[in-house]
Each structure stands twice: as C-alpha cells, then as structure tokens.
Design a protein around this motif. Structure first.
Motif, PDB file in Angstrom:
ATOM      1  N   PRO A   1      29.664   2.311 -38.587  1.00 24.18           N
ATOM      2  CA  PRO A   1      29.015   3.169 -37.881  1.00 24.18           C
ATOM      3  C   PRO A   1      27.567   3.303 -38.141  1.00 24.18           C
ATOM      4  N   LEU A   2      26.766   3.901 -37.259  1.00 21.41           N
ATOM      5  CA  LEU A   2      25.307   3.806 -37.375  1.00 21.41           C
ATOM      6  C   LEU A   2      24.921   5.076 -38.468  1.00 21.41           C
ATOM      7  N   PRO A   3      23.935   5.140 -39.163  1.00 20.87           N
ATOM      8  CA  PRO A   3      23.474   6.014 -40.065  1.00 20.87           C
ATOM      9  C   PRO A   3      23.073   7.291 -39.164  1.00 20.87           C
ATOM     10  N   TYR A   4      23.378   8.449 -39.353  1.00 23.70           N
ATOM     11  CA  TYR A   4      23.098   9.934 -38.694  1.00 23.70           C
ATOM     12  C   TYR A   4      21.614  10.088 -38.117  1.00 23.70           C
ATOM     13  N   TRP A   5      20.817   9.222 -38.427  1.00 20.11           N
ATOM     14  CA  TRP A   5      19.405   9.302 -38.127  1.00 20.11           C
ATOM     15  C   TRP A   5      19.222   8.558 -37.036  1.00 20.11           C
ATOM     16  N   LEU A   6      19.976   7.549 -36.535  1.00 19.18           N
ATOM     17  CA  LEU A   6      19.801   6.604 -35.647  1.00 19.18           C
ATOM     18  C   LEU A   6      20.785   7.187 -34.380  1.00 19.18           C
ATOM     19  N   VAL A   7      21.804   7.743 -34.287  1.00 17.09           N
ATOM     20  CA  VAL A   7      22.783   7.963 -33.592  1.00 17.09           C
ATOM     21  C   VAL A   7      22.099   8.566 -31.936  1.00 17.09           C
ATOM     22  N   THR A   8      21.450   9.466 -32.200  1.00 20.78           N
ATOM     23  CA  THR A   8      20.444  10.092 -30.784  1.00 20.78           C
ATOM     24  C   THR A   8      19.370   9.184 -30.400  1.00 20.78           C
TER      25      THR A   8
ATOM     26  N   PRO B   1      17.958   5.491 -28.602  1.00 17.98           N
ATOM     27  CA  PRO B   1      18.367   4.028 -28.011  1.00 17.98           C
ATOM     28  C   PRO B   1      17.895   3.194 -29.074  1.00 17.98           C
ATOM     29  N   PRO B   2      18.490   1.887 -29.090  1.00 15.67           N
ATOM     30  CA  PRO B   2      17.975   0.840 -30.212  1.00 15.67           C
ATOM     31  C   PRO B   2      16.587   0.455 -30.108  1.00 15.67           C
ATOM     32  N   LEU B   3      15.959   0.454 -28.998  1.00 15.49           N
ATOM     33  CA  LEU B   3      14.723   0.123 -29.046  1.00 15.49           C
ATOM     34  C   LEU B   3      13.800   1.188 -29.946  1.00 15.49           C
ATOM     35  N   GLU B   4      14.207   2.200 -30.126  1.00 13.97           N
ATOM     36  CA  GLU B   4      13.503   3.472 -30.735  1.00 13.97           C
ATOM     37  C   GLU B   4      13.727   3.513 -32.112  1.00 13.97           C
ATOM     38  N   TRP B   5      14.831   2.520 -32.692  1.00 16.61           N
ATOM     39  CA  TRP B   5      15.122   2.997 -34.211  1.00 16.61           C
ATOM     40  C   TRP B   5      14.355   2.581 -35.071  1.00 16.61           C
ATOM     41  N   PRO B   6      13.886   3.731 -35.959  1.00 15.69           N
ATOM     42  CA  PRO B   6      12.885   3.371 -37.025  1.00 15.69           C
ATOM     43  C   PRO B   6      13.702   2.405 -38.042  1.00 15.69           C
ATOM     44  N   ALA B   7      12.923   2.122 -38.824  1.00 13.46           N
ATOM     45  CA  ALA B   7      13.440   1.022 -40.040  1.00 13.46           C
ATOM     46  C   ALA B   7      13.913   1.890 -41.171  1.00 13.46           C
TER      47      ALA B   7
END
Length: 153
Positions: A12-19, A21-27
């Motif tokens: 599962p993704l960390p809660y801070w990535l779920v909402t 899109p992948p191209l906007e995921w912070p490190a």
C-alpha cells in the motif's frame, strides 16, 4: 512499478501519496501532513474513487448528536485543506485569526448584545472547505460574536 503504462504496487502507498497522481509524488511526506492525526491519515489513505459522501440522514444524525467530529472531507479536498491551513497558520498565526480578519472582517470579537440582537454580531458564510457530504447539501457556517450557538430551532 509501471507495466504497460499502469502503476502496479506490491504494498500500500503511504497515506501522503494516495490522493496524488504518481508524477506529483514528493520524495518525502510534506510537513503539512507529517503531524496528521489518525483520523486524517485514514481519510488520506482512501482514494477519492472509494470515498462515500455522507447522506442527508447521516448529516442530520451527526448534528443531532452534536458529533461534528464525525464529519469528513473528500480525501483530496482534505489534503488541499491541510496544505491551505498550514499556509494560513504561517501567514496569520492561526486559522481563526485569518477567518476573523479576512473572511468576517471583524476588528473586534466583542458582542454588542445578546445572540442575534445586532446584525453585525453575526455573519453567515458558505464554508470554503465543506465536508464530504451529499453534493445537494449546502454547508453554511453561522459565525457569532456571542459564543457557540448549539442549535437553532
């Protein structure tokens, strides 16, 4: 991992990535989400597509029981709300200071009289960040200088 243009995950993704899109995921987890409480983490862990808005009957029940803590925002709205309020706290010191100064335009929060005696002691505004309730429900907030009004009959 990306296969045929689709993102596949083994965990599962960390809660801070779920909402996002992948191209906007912070490190790493943004500061405005790092201190999110358990309720907010659970909401943020839910994709918008799986979120179910609260019905009119549920809203009535929550209000009747005075359990506003049971209201929730749509996960992506919650993320934007938390980011926005973090900015307000930096700029104004608190969300309430912003609301009083900018939204209510009150210089002082001292009532001139009893509840609803003077029009300038009260303001009714649309909630800028409404809860994730049925979209036909209009979320208004009654602000009064005289303290909390529990319920208007």
């Amino acid at each position: 991992m990306s296969i045929n243009g689709k993102v596949h995950r083994s965990s599962p993704l960390p809660y801070w990535l779920v909402t996002l899109p992948p191209l906007e995921w912070p490190a790493q987890c943004p500061a405005f989400l790092a201190e999110a409480g358990e309720k907010n983490r659970q909401i943020l862990s839910t994709p918008d597509s799986q979120y179910r808005r609260q019905s009119w009957s549920t809203v009535q029940e929550i209000v009747a029981k005075d359990r506003i803590d049971l209201f929730q925002r749509v996960p992506s709205d919650l993320r934007r709300y938390l980011e926005y309020t973090a900015q307000l706290k930096q700029q104004y010191g608190s969300v309430m200071d912003f609301v009083v100064k900018e939204r209510l335009k009150w210089d002082r929060v001292v009532p001139r009289g009893k509840p609803f005696e003077y029009a300038d002691d009260t303001k009714i505004l649309h909630n800028d960040w409404p809860y994730g309730v049925d979209e036909k429900i209009v979320h208004l907030v009654v602000w009064t200088k005289t303290g909390r009004i529990r319920r208007l009959e």
